[in-house]
Design a protein around this motif. Structure first.
Motif, PDB file in Angstrom:
ATOM      1  N   ILE A 142       0.838  -1.206   0.000  1.00 49.65           N
ATOM      2  CA  ILE A 142       0.000   0.000   0.000  1.00 49.65           C
ATOM      3  C   ILE A 142       0.871   1.255   0.000  1.00 49.65           C
ATOM      4  O   ILE A 142       0.610   2.211  -0.743  1.00 49.65           O
ATOM      5  CB  ILE A 142      -0.938  -0.015   1.224  1.00 49.65           C
ATOM      6  N   ILE A 143       1.922   1.264   0.828  1.00 44.22           N
ATOM      7  CA  ILE A 143       2.824   2.422   0.858  1.00 44.22           C
ATOM      8  C   ILE A 143       3.470   2.632  -0.511  1.00 44.22           C
ATOM      9  O   ILE A 143       3.557   3.758  -1.017  1.00 44.22           O
ATOM     10  CB  ILE A 143       3.906   2.222   1.938  1.00 44.22           C
ATOM     11  N   LEU A 144       3.910   1.557  -1.127  1.00 49.86           N
ATOM     12  CA  LEU A 144       4.541   1.629  -2.447  1.00 49.86           C
ATOM     13  C   LEU A 144       3.570   2.178  -3.486  1.00 49.86           C
ATOM     14  O   LEU A 144       3.930   3.040  -4.303  1.00 49.86           O
ATOM     15  CB  LEU A 144       5.031   0.239  -2.847  1.00 49.86           C
ATOM     16  N   ALA A 145       2.336   1.710  -3.454  1.00 48.01           N
ATOM     17  CA  ALA A 145       1.341   2.171  -4.416  1.00 48.01           C
ATOM     18  C   ALA A 145       1.044   3.655  -4.233  1.00 48.01           C
ATOM     19  O   ALA A 145       0.928   4.407  -5.220  1.00 48.01           O
ATOM     20  CB  ALA A 145       0.056   1.351  -4.268  1.00 48.01           C
ATOM     21  N   VAL A 146       0.949   4.107  -2.990  1.00 47.58           N
ATOM     22  CA  VAL A 146       0.677   5.523  -2.725  1.00 47.58           C
ATOM     23  C   VAL A 146       1.832   6.397  -3.198  1.00 47.58           C
ATOM     24  O   VAL A 146       1.626   7.458  -3.802  1.00 47.58           O
ATOM     25  CB  VAL A 146       0.396   5.738  -1.226  1.00 47.58           C
ATOM     26  N   LEU A 147       3.067   5.957  -2.919  1.00 49.76           N
ATOM     27  CA  LEU A 147       4.235   6.729  -3.363  1.00 49.76           C
ATOM     28  C   LEU A 147       4.285   6.845  -4.880  1.00 49.76           C
ATOM     29  O   LEU A 147       4.569   7.925  -5.422  1.00 49.76           O
ATOM     30  CB  LEU A 147       5.513   6.072  -2.839  1.00 49.76           C
ATOM     31  N   LEU A 148       4.025   5.755  -5.565  1.00 49.17           N
ATOM     32  CA  LEU A 148       4.028   5.795  -7.028  1.00 49.17           C
ATOM     33  C   LEU A 148       2.897   6.662  -7.557  1.00 49.17           C
ATOM     34  O   LEU A 148       3.040   7.333  -8.595  1.00 49.17           O
ATOM     35  CB  LEU A 148       3.930   4.377  -7.584  1.00 49.17           C
ATOM     36  N   LEU A 149       1.774   6.666  -6.866  1.00 55.31           N
ATOM     37  CA  LEU A 149       0.668   7.535  -7.261  1.00 55.31           C
ATOM     38  C   LEU A 149       1.070   9.008  -7.114  1.00 55.31           C
ATOM     39  O   LEU A 149       0.726   9.842  -7.969  1.00 55.31           O
ATOM     40  CB  LEU A 149      -0.556   7.222  -6.405  1.00 55.31           C
ATOM     41  N   ILE A 150       1.803   9.330  -6.055  1.00 59.18           N
ATOM     42  CA  ILE A 150       2.317  10.693  -5.882  1.00 59.18           C
ATOM     43  C   ILE A 150       3.293  11.040  -6.997  1.00 59.18           C
ATOM     44  O   ILE A 150       3.268  12.152  -7.551  1.00 59.18           O
ATOM     45  CB  ILE A 150       2.989  10.827  -4.501  1.00 59.18           C
ATOM     46  N   ASP A 151       4.156  10.082  -7.344  1.00 58.52           N
ATOM     47  CA  ASP A 151       5.108  10.302  -8.443  1.00 58.52           C
ATOM     48  C   ASP A 151       4.373  10.623  -9.739  1.00 58.52           C
ATOM     49  O   ASP A 151       4.772  11.526 -10.482  1.00 58.52           O
ATOM     50  CB  ASP A 151       5.985   9.069  -8.641  1.00 58.52           C
ATOM     51  N   MET A 152       3.316   9.880 -10.020  1.00 51.89           N
ATOM     52  CA  MET A 152       2.549  10.136 -11.237  1.00 51.89           C
ATOM     53  C   MET A 152       1.923  11.522 -11.196  1.00 51.89           C
ATOM     54  O   MET A 152       1.881  12.233 -12.211  1.00 51.89           O
ATOM     55  CB  MET A 152       1.470   9.061 -11.417  1.00 51.89           C
ATOM     56  N   ILE A 170       5.279   8.870 -18.860  1.00 51.30           N
ATOM     57  CA  ILE A 170       3.928   8.875 -18.282  1.00 51.30           C
ATOM     58  C   ILE A 170       3.327   7.472 -18.329  1.00 51.30           C
ATOM     59  O   ILE A 170       2.724   6.994 -17.351  1.00 51.30           O
ATOM     60  CB  ILE A 170       3.035   9.879 -19.042  1.00 51.30           C
ATOM     61  N   GLY A 171       3.494   6.786 -19.463  1.00 52.70           N
ATOM     62  CA  GLY A 171       2.977   5.422 -19.567  1.00 52.70           C
ATOM     63  C   GLY A 171       3.661   4.471 -18.593  1.00 52.70           C
ATOM     64  O   GLY A 171       3.016   3.597 -18.008  1.00 52.70           O
ATOM     65  N   SER A 172       4.960   4.668 -18.377  1.00 58.64           N
ATOM     66  CA  SER A 172       5.699   3.783 -17.468  1.00 58.64           C
ATOM     67  C   SER A 172       5.254   3.960 -16.028  1.00 58.64           C
ATOM     68  O   SER A 172       5.065   2.985 -15.295  1.00 58.64           O
ATOM     69  CB  SER A 172       7.204   4.052 -17.591  1.00 58.64           C
ATOM     70  N   ILE A 173       5.057   5.223 -15.593  1.00 54.48           N
ATOM     71  CA  ILE A 173       4.632   5.439 -14.210  1.00 54.48           C
ATOM     72  C   ILE A 173       3.185   5.004 -14.019  1.00 54.48           C
ATOM     73  O   ILE A 173       2.820   4.463 -12.968  1.00 54.48           O
ATOM     74  CB  ILE A 173       4.834   6.921 -13.794  1.00 54.48           C
ATOM     75  N   THR A 228      10.443  -0.036  -1.241  1.00 47.44           N
ATOM     76  CA  THR A 228       9.746   1.131  -0.698  1.00 47.44           C
ATOM     77  C   THR A 228      10.712   2.290  -0.504  1.00 47.44           C
ATOM     78  O   THR A 228      10.383   3.449  -0.809  1.00 47.44           O
ATOM     79  CB  THR A 228       9.063   0.772   0.634  1.00 47.44           C
ATOM     80  N   LEU A 229      11.911   2.003  -0.006  1.00 44.09           N
ATOM     81  CA  LEU A 229      12.917   3.056   0.138  1.00 44.09           C
ATOM     82  C   LEU A 229      13.297   3.647  -1.220  1.00 44.09           C
ATOM     83  O   LEU A 229      13.485   4.867  -1.350  1.00 44.09           O
ATOM     84  CB  LEU A 229      14.160   2.496   0.833  1.00 44.09           C
ATOM     85  N   ALA A 230      13.405   2.779  -2.233  1.00 41.76           N
ATOM     86  CA  ALA A 230      13.696   3.272  -3.586  1.00 41.76           C
ATOM     87  C   ALA A 230      12.585   4.194  -4.065  1.00 41.76           C
ATOM     88  O   ALA A 230      12.843   5.257  -4.651  1.00 41.76           O
ATOM     89  CB  ALA A 230      13.868   2.099  -4.543  1.00 41.76           C
ATOM     90  N   ALA A 231      11.330   3.828  -3.795  1.00 46.07           N
ATOM     91  CA  ALA A 231      10.201   4.670  -4.195  1.00 46.07           C
ATOM     92  C   ALA A 231      10.212   6.001  -3.451  1.00 46.07           C
ATOM     93  O   ALA A 231       9.875   7.046  -4.020  1.00 46.07           O
ATOM     94  CB  ALA A 231       8.890   3.934  -3.941  1.00 46.07           C
ATOM     95  N   VAL A 232      10.607   5.987  -2.189  1.00 44.53           N
ATOM     96  CA  VAL A 232      10.726   7.234  -1.428  1.00 44.53           C
ATOM     97  C   VAL A 232      11.767   8.146  -2.069  1.00 44.53           C
ATOM     98  O   VAL A 232      11.547   9.360  -2.222  1.00 44.53           O
ATOM     99  CB  VAL A 232      11.095   6.929   0.044  1.00 44.53           C
ATOM    100  N   LEU A 233      12.907   7.572  -2.455  1.00 41.89           N
ATOM    101  CA  LEU A 233      13.950   8.363  -3.106  1.00 41.89           C
ATOM    102  C   LEU A 233      13.492   8.869  -4.471  1.00 41.89           C
ATOM    103  O   LEU A 233      13.819  10.008  -4.862  1.00 41.89           O
ATOM    104  CB  LEU A 233      15.222   7.530  -3.235  1.00 41.89           C
ATOM    105  N   PHE A 234      12.753   8.041  -5.226  1.00 41.10           N
ATOM    106  CA  PHE A 234      12.191   8.501  -6.507  1.00 41.10           C
ATOM    107  C   PHE A 234      11.340   9.739  -6.281  1.00 41.10           C
ATOM    108  O   PHE A 234      11.434  10.732  -7.020  1.00 41.10           O
ATOM    109  CB  PHE A 234      11.328   7.409  -7.144  1.00 41.10           C
ATOM    110  N   THR A 235      10.483   9.681  -5.270  1.00 40.13           N
ATOM    111  CA  THR A 235       9.575  10.794  -4.992  1.00 40.13           C
ATOM    112  C   THR A 235      10.345  12.044  -4.599  1.00 40.13           C
ATOM    113  O   THR A 235      10.058  13.144  -5.082  1.00 40.13           O
ATOM    114  CB  THR A 235       8.596  10.406  -3.867  1.00 40.13           C
ATOM    115  N   ALA A 236      11.350  11.880  -3.728  1.00 35.20           N
ATOM    116  CA  ALA A 236      12.149  13.030  -3.307  1.00 35.20           C
ATOM    117  C   ALA A 236      12.897  13.649  -4.488  1.00 35.20           C
ATOM    118  O   ALA A 236      12.986  14.885  -4.612  1.00 35.20           O
ATOM    119  CB  ALA A 236      13.140  12.600  -2.218  1.00 35.20           C
ATOM    120  N   THR A 237      13.426  12.810  -5.373  1.00 34.45           N
ATOM    121  CA  THR A 237      14.146  13.321  -6.545  1.00 34.45           C
ATOM    122  C   THR A 237      13.207  14.048  -7.497  1.00 34.45           C
ATOM    123  O   THR A 237      13.569  15.080  -8.076  1.00 34.45           O
ATOM    124  CB  THR A 237      14.855  12.169  -7.277  1.00 34.45           C
ATOM    125  N   LEU A 238      11.996  13.527  -7.651  1.00 31.40           N
ATOM    126  CA  LEU A 238      11.008  14.203  -8.503  1.00 31.40           C
ATOM    127  C   LEU A 238      10.603  15.550  -7.918  1.00 31.40           C
ATOM    128  O   LEU A 238      10.380  16.519  -8.654  1.00 31.40           O
ATOM    129  CB  LEU A 238       9.786  13.310  -8.691  1.00 31.40           C
TER     130      LEU A 238
END
Length: 537
Positions: A142-152, A170-173, A228-238
């Motif tokens: 669930i945390i991973l899905a929410v983070l990726l949703l924020i990234d999108m 956009i298609g990849s995210i 999940t940590l990787a997704a957190v870093l993706f979000t911070a970088t974005l």
């Protein structure tokens, strides 16, 4: 005698009794009490048939969530999604080196590759531990899905990032978000199916886990935490990229190469039609020109030494998009020509360049023989060093840096602990950390010893002999490397009109950072501008 007679009578009655019981068994009441045979259903056809009316052992292989069609359907969907993700991942991997039609990204493409890699990991993990669902798996999912949703949301909401990522990113995210939620639902469905089958076949829900299952849960938890940590870093970088996207370019971005990407061009100073003064056209060294050569040129412009200059960001640098792969130095020279034409800039030009930028300037000069009235090289890179730029090991390290760039470890650390600004990250000392820059350097590496080398050799044969030339070399560099000194001398002969070849004794490779070097450069720039003036008709 009586006992014997009674026993004999019982023996004689046994067959009759058997016949009587047989008749009773064939009666309608007997049918009502006999077990009824049922055809296997979707829920029971995988279970071994048995005459034992009791429950099965929890360790019996028949006690499995695979008995349910919904569970098997989710597994089949995961297998199809894994196959599709792998195909798309392969396309993205290839596009880093050779851009297939319609798959070019104006950005680096490393973010799209990272999202699909994360998706592949999720699907593989879900299939590997399919029948061992757990609460930690659900929570992390669930945390991973929410983070990726924020990234999108960030990619879609920030215009600069949305333009760079394009439909590929956009298609990849979007695919990554869809698979993340699919994994969450799949885990819940398997959990429900496992519990239901245990209650139906064993009489109760099995709450105990074997040692093997505990090891599986621990392993999947570790992997999910890393994801999940990787997704957190993706979000911070974005978020950092969104901040950088608010920095407005100093000049104008022009769509080039069939409108597939844009490059940034700036011209400083007033232009008059009857002026015979040439315009300096700058080409930076390793990084963005705004960080190295342009500040020095702007200083002497402010002093009145020169009247006008232009500079641009090569593809992948500063505010310019990445070009499709492969991309050579000659292609960059052509793109610069297109941008200048779109800006209605006609020269005459004195090309001024440093380091590796000298290769790009020389190519531009050879393709604009009548417009280039002077060549000014600052500690230039000789074409024989292209083999160093094109080393396979260097290319692999650049690719690896690019793959890891969406994590933004260096950029985040610089912003949090060193106070790096958005100017530093876009056009300053930290620009080398961006995915776009890494992609541009990887493209440079891939074609250095093939396409670029051949282009520079041709340029040397084509270059007009009467073009004024100035070479200013680093004394420190020449003393440290005798081969570099020989190549500097060779570059002083690319035309027949050598105005000067200066060796600044204590100057480093960036000659303009030394006091004596700045004086020599300013003096020689005055001379080449004077020698390059277009005569009035």
């Amino acid at each position: 005698m009586v006992s014997w007679f009674n026993k004999k009578q019982d023996d004689n009655e046994e067959p009759g009794a058997s016949r009587s019981r047989s008749r009773e068994d064939r009666s309608p009441n007997a049918h009502a009490s006999a077990p009824h045979y049922e055809e296997p259903t979707e829920r029971t056809r995988l279970i071994q048939q048995t005459n034992d009316p009791g429950y099965l052992s929890p360790d019996d292989p028949a006690v499995s969530p695979y008995n349910l069609w919904s569970v098997r359907a989710f597994r089949a969907l995961s297998l199809l999604a894994l196959a599709a993700s792998f195909v798309w991942w392969t396309f993205l991997l290839v596009s880093i080196f050779v851009s297939p039609p319609l798959i070019h990204s104006r950005g680096s493409g490393f973010f799209a590759f990272a999202f699909v890699t994360l998706t592949l990991g999720q699907l593989a993990l879900g299939l590997l531990f399919f029948v061992v669902p757990s609460k930690p798996m659900s929570i992390c999912g669930i945390i991973l899905a929410v983070l990726l949703l924020i990234d999108m949301g960030i990619i879609l909401g920030v215009g600069g990032i949305r333009r760079e990522e394009g439909w590929v990113g956009i298609g990849s995210i979007a695919w990554a978000v869809l698979i993340s939620f699919h994994q969450v639902f799949q885990n819940q469905v398997v959990t429900w199916g496992k519990r239901e089958e245990e209650e139906r076949l064993t009489g109760r829900e099995e709450t105990r886990r074997s040692l093997r299952e505990w090891i599986a849960v621990l392993l999947e938890l570790i992997i999910l935490v890393v994801m999940t940590l990787a997704a957190v870093l993706f979000t911070a970088t974005l978020i950092l990229r969104a901040r950088d996207a608010t920095l407005k370019p100093l000049g104008t971005r022009y769509s080039v190469h069939g409108d597939t990407y844009q490059v940034h061009l700036v011209c400083v100073g007033n232009r008059t039609e009857d002026s015979n003064e040439p315009t300096l056209l700058l080409e930076g060294d390793y990084g963005p020109v705004e960080h190295d050569l342009q500040p020095f040129i702007d200083d002497i412009y402010q002093y009145g030494t020169i009247s006008r200059y232009c500079y641009w960001d090569r593809p992948g640098f500063g505010w310019s998009d990445n070009a499709p792969s492969p991309h050579s130095a000659g292609m960059s020279a052509d793109v610069l020509s297109e941008a200048l034409a779109l800006a209605d800039e006609k020269g005459p030009w004195v090309v001024v360049s440093a380091g590796v930028g000298s290769l790009y300037s020389r190519l531009f000069a050879s393709r604009h023989l009548l417009e280039v009235s002077g060549i000014f090289l600052i500690d230039p890179l000789h074409e024989s060093y292209l083999s160093d730029i094109g080393q396979p090991k260097r290319g692999f390290l650049l690719w690896l840096r690019g793959v890891l760039s969406p994590l933004g470890l260096d950029r985040l650390a610089g912003a949090l602990f060193k106070g790096r600004t958005r100017e530093d990250r876009v056009m300053g000392s930290s620009a080398y950390q961006t995915g776009k820059f890494i992609k541009a350097k990887l493209q440079e590496n891939l074609v250095a010893v093939t396409m670029t080398s051949a282009e520079v050799q041709s340029a040397r044969h084509i270059q007009m002999g009467k073009t004024p030339l100035v070479v200013v070399s680093s004394g420190k560099k020449m003393r440290a490397d005798s081969e570099w000194a020989k190549k500097q001398e060779d570059l002083s002969h690319i035309t027949d009109e050598l105005l000067a070849w200066d060796v600044v004794h204590d100057a480093p490779h960036e000659v303009w950072t030394d006091g004596e070097g700045r004086q020599v450069l300013e003096k020689r720039l005055k001379e080449i501008v004077k020698a390059s003036r277009k005569p009035k008709l």
